[in-house]
Scaffold this motif. Sequence first.
Motif, PDB file in Angstrom:
ATOM      1  N   LYS A 107      44.684  66.840  60.211  1.00 30.84           N
ATOM      2  CA  LYS A 107      44.479  67.853  58.959  1.00 30.84           C
ATOM      3  C   LYS A 107      44.050  67.200  57.860  1.00 30.84           C
ATOM      4  CE  LYS A 107      45.562  70.963  55.969  1.00 30.84           C
ATOM      5  NZ  LYS A 107      44.334  71.777  55.632  1.00 30.84           N
ATOM      6  N   LYS A 116      43.171  80.941  62.643  1.00 34.08           N
ATOM      7  CA  LYS A 116      44.465  81.452  63.104  1.00 34.08           C
ATOM      8  C   LYS A 116      44.400  83.134  63.299  1.00 34.08           C
ATOM      9  CE  LYS A 116      48.297  80.261  61.180  1.00 34.08           C
ATOM     10  NZ  LYS A 116      49.043  79.933  60.241  1.00 34.08           N
ATOM     11  N   ASP A 171      46.769  75.147  65.589  1.00 37.60           N
ATOM     12  CA  ASP A 171      48.381  74.715  65.679  1.00 37.60           C
ATOM     13  C   ASP A 171      48.266  73.503  66.277  1.00 37.60           C
ATOM     14  OD1 ASP A 171      49.533  76.809  64.419  1.00 37.60           O
ATOM     15  OD2 ASP A 171      50.485  77.824  66.124  1.00 37.60           O
ATOM     16  N   ALA A 172      47.338  73.563  67.356  1.00 29.67           N
ATOM     17  CA  ALA A 172      47.134  72.096  68.063  1.00 29.67           C
ATOM     18  C   ALA A 172      46.595  71.254  67.219  1.00 29.67           C
ATOM     19  CB  ALA A 172      46.538  72.316  69.394  1.00 29.67           C
ATOM     20  N   TYR A 173      45.697  71.542  66.445  1.00 31.32           N
ATOM     21  CA  TYR A 173      44.961  70.602  65.564  1.00 31.32           C
ATOM     22  C   TYR A 173      45.984  70.041  64.541  1.00 31.32           C
ATOM     23  CZ  TYR A 173      42.070  70.302  61.170  1.00 31.32           C
ATOM     24  OH  TYR A 173      41.680  69.623  60.065  1.00 31.32           O
ATOM     25  N   ARG A 174      46.692  71.052  64.013  1.00 31.37           N
ATOM     26  CA  ARG A 174      47.364  70.510  62.700  1.00 31.37           C
ATOM     27  C   ARG A 174      48.627  69.687  63.486  1.00 31.37           C
ATOM     28  NH1 ARG A 174      48.440  76.172  59.336  1.00 31.37           N
ATOM     29  NH2 ARG A 174      46.510  75.909  58.176  1.00 31.37           N
ATOM     30  N   ALA A 175      49.033  69.838  64.750  1.00 25.43           N
ATOM     31  CA  ALA A 175      50.009  68.782  65.609  1.00 25.43           C
ATOM     32  C   ALA A 175      49.661  67.553  65.673  1.00 25.43           C
ATOM     33  CB  ALA A 175      50.419  69.463  66.828  1.00 25.43           C
ATOM     34  N   ILE A 176      48.282  67.225  65.662  1.00 24.03           N
ATOM     35  CA  ILE A 176      47.906  65.862  65.887  1.00 24.03           C
ATOM     36  C   ILE A 176      47.929  65.123  64.673  1.00 24.03           C
ATOM     37  CG2 ILE A 176      45.796  64.570  66.640  1.00 24.03           C
ATOM     38  CD1 ILE A 176      44.884  66.995  68.222  1.00 24.03           C
ATOM     39  N   PRO A 177      48.550  64.160  64.629  1.00 24.91           N
ATOM     40  CA  PRO A 177      48.722  63.195  63.311  1.00 24.91           C
ATOM     41  C   PRO A 177      47.399  62.743  62.706  1.00 24.91           C
ATOM     42  CG  PRO A 177      50.354  62.424  64.962  1.00 24.91           C
ATOM     43  CD  PRO A 177      49.518  63.238  65.576  1.00 24.91           C
TER      44      PRO A 177
END
Length: 137
Positions: free
Chosen positions: A97, A78, A88-94
């Motif tokens: 993480k 980040k 942020d895109a990585y974390r947004a994918i269910p």
Amino acid sequence: MSYYVIYDGNCNLCVTLVKFLETLDQGRMFLYASMQDEQTLAQWNITSQDCQQGMILIDANAPERRWQGSDAAEEIGKLLPLGSLFVDAYRAIPGMKWAGDRFYEQIRDNRYTLFGKRDTTYQSTYCVDGGCKVGHD
């Protein structure tokens, strides 16, 4: 703002990633200490047992703020230019993480088998204590 990156100076993968960060950042934001530097780590009350959980990132201006393992890797990402877009895109994918955390743990626990162990501990040019050793590679 600056940060301290605590890395395994005996791990080939870890050292490769530190060298990559050194090239990108050139000591402007990140300073480094190896997990083998017990004297430096003691100033933050970090033990060798703490290091078993993976790399550590410490906010130099507020040392109580720290991240470890995959969270540290994400936070470093980040902080890099445009890095927050990717994190942020990585974390947004269910589920990503959770999967990323498990992947990090597998790499962490098998890093010497997968990537090898160095004969000597790598010392960064941009070390935390300012007493960087000459002759690093």
